[in-house]
Design a protein around this motif. Structure first.
Motif, PDB file in Angstrom:
ATOM      1  N   VAL A  21     -31.781  -4.337  52.228  1.00  0.00           N
ATOM      2  CA  VAL A  21     -32.468  -3.125  51.787  1.00  0.00           C
ATOM      3  C   VAL A  21     -32.214  -2.960  50.300  1.00  0.00           C
ATOM      4  CG1 VAL A  21     -32.355  -1.963  54.034  1.00  0.00           C
ATOM      5  CG2 VAL A  21     -30.521  -1.629  52.379  1.00  0.00           C
ATOM      6  N   GLU A  22     -33.220  -2.432  49.604  1.00  0.00           N
ATOM      7  CA  GLU A  22     -33.077  -2.151  48.177  1.00  0.00           C
ATOM      8  C   GLU A  22     -32.664  -0.700  47.996  1.00  0.00           C
ATOM      9  OE1 GLU A  22     -36.207  -3.482  45.599  1.00  0.00           O
ATOM     10  OE2 GLU A  22     -36.741  -5.095  46.986  1.00  0.00           O
ATOM     11  N   HIS A  23     -31.949  -0.434  46.904  1.00  0.00           N
ATOM     12  CA  HIS A  23     -31.510   0.920  46.582  1.00  0.00           C
ATOM     13  C   HIS A  23     -31.210   0.993  45.090  1.00  0.00           C
ATOM     14  CE1 HIS A  23     -27.512  -0.879  46.618  1.00  0.00           C
ATOM     15  NE2 HIS A  23     -27.694  -1.245  47.868  1.00  0.00           N
ATOM     16  N   ALA A  24     -30.922   2.183  44.617  1.00  0.00           N
ATOM     17  CA  ALA A  24     -30.533   2.360  43.216  1.00  0.00           C
ATOM     18  C   ALA A  24     -29.262   1.557  42.938  1.00  0.00           C
ATOM     19  CB  ALA A  24     -30.292   3.838  42.929  1.00  0.00           C
ATOM     20  N   PRO A  25     -29.038   1.147  41.697  1.00  0.00           N
ATOM     21  CA  PRO A  25     -27.804   0.420  41.372  1.00  0.00           C
ATOM     22  C   PRO A  25     -26.574   1.260  41.719  1.00  0.00           C
ATOM     23  CG  PRO A  25     -29.314   0.406  39.507  1.00  0.00           C
ATOM     24  CD  PRO A  25     -29.890   1.338  40.517  1.00  0.00           C
ATOM     25  N   VAL A  26     -25.572   0.612  42.308  1.00  0.00           N
ATOM     26  CA  VAL A  26     -24.319   1.287  42.644  1.00  0.00           C
ATOM     27  C   VAL A  26     -23.157   0.498  42.052  1.00  0.00           C
ATOM     28  CG1 VAL A  26     -25.218   2.404  44.725  1.00  0.00           C
ATOM     29  CG2 VAL A  26     -24.194   0.151  44.915  1.00  0.00           C
ATOM     30  N   PHE A  27     -22.160   1.231  41.553  1.00  0.00           N
ATOM     31  CA  PHE A  27     -21.016   0.599  40.910  1.00  0.00           C
ATOM     32  C   PHE A  27     -19.701   0.947  41.589  1.00  0.00           C
ATOM     33  CE2 PHE A  27     -24.372   0.741  37.798  1.00  0.00           C
ATOM     34  CZ  PHE A  27     -24.321  -0.515  37.236  1.00  0.00           C
ATOM     35  N   GLU A  31     -20.734   5.805  45.073  1.00  0.00           N
ATOM     36  CA  GLU A  31     -22.160   5.663  44.796  1.00  0.00           C
ATOM     37  C   GLU A  31     -22.861   4.924  45.933  1.00  0.00           C
ATOM     38  OE1 GLU A  31     -22.542   3.739  41.017  1.00  0.00           O
ATOM     39  OE2 GLU A  31     -21.927   5.522  39.900  1.00  0.00           O
ATOM     40  N   ALA A  32     -22.225   3.908  46.460  1.00  0.00           N
ATOM     41  CA  ALA A  32     -22.818   3.158  47.566  1.00  0.00           C
ATOM     42  C   ALA A  32     -23.036   4.056  48.775  1.00  0.00           C
ATOM     43  CB  ALA A  32     -21.938   1.971  47.939  1.00  0.00           C
ATOM     44  N   LYS A  33     -22.059   4.879  49.084  1.00  0.00           N
ATOM     45  CA  LYS A  33     -22.192   5.795  50.217  1.00  0.00           C
ATOM     46  C   LYS A  33     -23.367   6.746  50.014  1.00  0.00           C
ATOM     47  CE  LYS A  33     -17.386   5.904  51.737  1.00  0.00           C
ATOM     48  NZ  LYS A  33     -16.163   6.730  51.893  1.00  0.00           N
ATOM     49  N   ALA A  34     -23.582   7.172  48.785  1.00  0.00           N
ATOM     50  CA  ALA A  34     -24.648   8.130  48.494  1.00  0.00           C
ATOM     51  C   ALA A  34     -26.035   7.502  48.549  1.00  0.00           C
ATOM     52  CB  ALA A  34     -24.418   8.759  47.119  1.00  0.00           C
ATOM     53  N   PRO A  97     -20.458  -7.212  36.640  1.00  0.00           N
ATOM     54  CA  PRO A  97     -19.602  -6.164  37.177  1.00  0.00           C
ATOM     55  C   PRO A  97     -20.432  -5.170  37.992  1.00  0.00           C
ATOM     56  CG  PRO A  97     -19.040  -6.590  34.895  1.00  0.00           C
ATOM     57  CD  PRO A  97     -20.301  -7.370  35.182  1.00  0.00           C
ATOM     58  N   GLY A  98     -19.880  -4.715  39.093  1.00  0.00           N
ATOM     59  CA  GLY A  98     -20.587  -3.823  39.996  1.00  0.00           C
ATOM     60  C   GLY A  98     -21.293  -4.563  41.114  1.00  0.00           C
ATOM     61  N   SER A  99     -21.388  -5.879  40.986  1.00  0.00           N
ATOM     62  CA  SER A  99     -22.072  -6.695  41.994  1.00  0.00           C
ATOM     63  C   SER A  99     -21.129  -7.640  42.719  1.00  0.00           C
ATOM     64  CB  SER A  99     -23.184  -7.512  41.330  1.00  0.00           C
ATOM     65  OG  SER A  99     -24.145  -6.673  40.746  1.00  0.00           O
ATOM     66  N   VAL A 100     -19.826  -7.382  42.654  1.00  0.00           N
ATOM     67  CA  VAL A 100     -18.858  -8.264  43.295  1.00  0.00           C
ATOM     68  C   VAL A 100     -19.121  -8.273  44.801  1.00  0.00           C
ATOM     69  CG1 VAL A 100     -16.422  -8.778  43.653  1.00  0.00           C
ATOM     70  CG2 VAL A 100     -17.187  -7.850  41.459  1.00  0.00           C
ATOM     71  N   THR A 101     -19.142  -9.467  45.361  1.00  0.00           N
ATOM     72  CA  THR A 101     -19.560  -9.663  46.738  1.00  0.00           C
ATOM     73  C   THR A 101     -19.023 -10.983  47.269  1.00  0.00           C
ATOM     74  OG1 THR A 101     -21.508 -10.001  48.150  1.00  0.00           O
ATOM     75  CG2 THR A 101     -21.719 -10.675  45.867  1.00  0.00           C
TER      76      THR A 101
END
Length: 163
Positions: A21-27, A31-34, A97-101
């Motif tokens: 799923v796509e969503h606004a950028p989260v860092f 933010e991810a929860k929101a 940064p912010g995309s660590v996975t």
């Protein structure tokens, strides 16, 4: 370094089911929860860490875990741990940064990064992780994520969090 679409093609080639799923950028976890909406399964936090000897770890834990870096360093036999720099993250895992996975291990062809997993991830539904970008979340079963790690040559070290 791969794009999310190239990652998805690789997952398809391996026969690994995934849904994104796509969503606004989260860092941050907050933010991810929101922004993520209602996605079933485990949501994770990912820490890209290093020590003074230039060893690196990717720690993947349930998103609400508290992780004490001093204790973690002792348990791993790593000494003092710190966060890897943005430049090191780009060079080693090919992400921003912010995309660590955990999916970024596909870019660690030299297997310089040691994978550390929260044992609690093995219980329950799918694992939700960024597919190399923080503007999407991809769900994959725990079993298929393990098959992905096997394909990258990264064998996880399992730990019980919190430490």
């Amino acid at each position: 370094m791969l794009t999310p679409q190239q990652l998805f093609a690789h997952l398809d080639t391996l026969g690994l089911a995934h849904r994104s799923v796509e969503h606004a950028p989260v860092f941050t976890v907050e933010e991810a929860k929101a922004h993520r909406g209602e996605l079933p399964g485990h949501h994770i936090k990912n820490l890209f860490l290093r020590n003074k000897k230039e060893q690196m770890w990717l720690v993947v834990a349930l998103e609400d875990r508290t992780i004490d870096l001093k204790s973690l360093g002792e348990i791993l036999g790593a000494g003092r741990l710190s966060f890897g720099s943005p430049d090191r993250l780009r060079r080693t895992l090919g992400i921003e940064p912010g995309s660590v996975t955990p999916f970024a291990l596909i870019n660690d062809r030299e297997r310089r990064v040691t994978l550390v997993l929260d044992r609690a991830l093995s219980a329950g539904g799918p694992i939700n992780a960024h597919p190399l970008t923080n503007t999407m979340t991809t769900a994959i079963s725990f079993t298929d994520l393990g098959r992905f790690f096997d394909a990258t040559g990264h064998q996880p070290r399992w730990l019980d969090f919190p430490l």
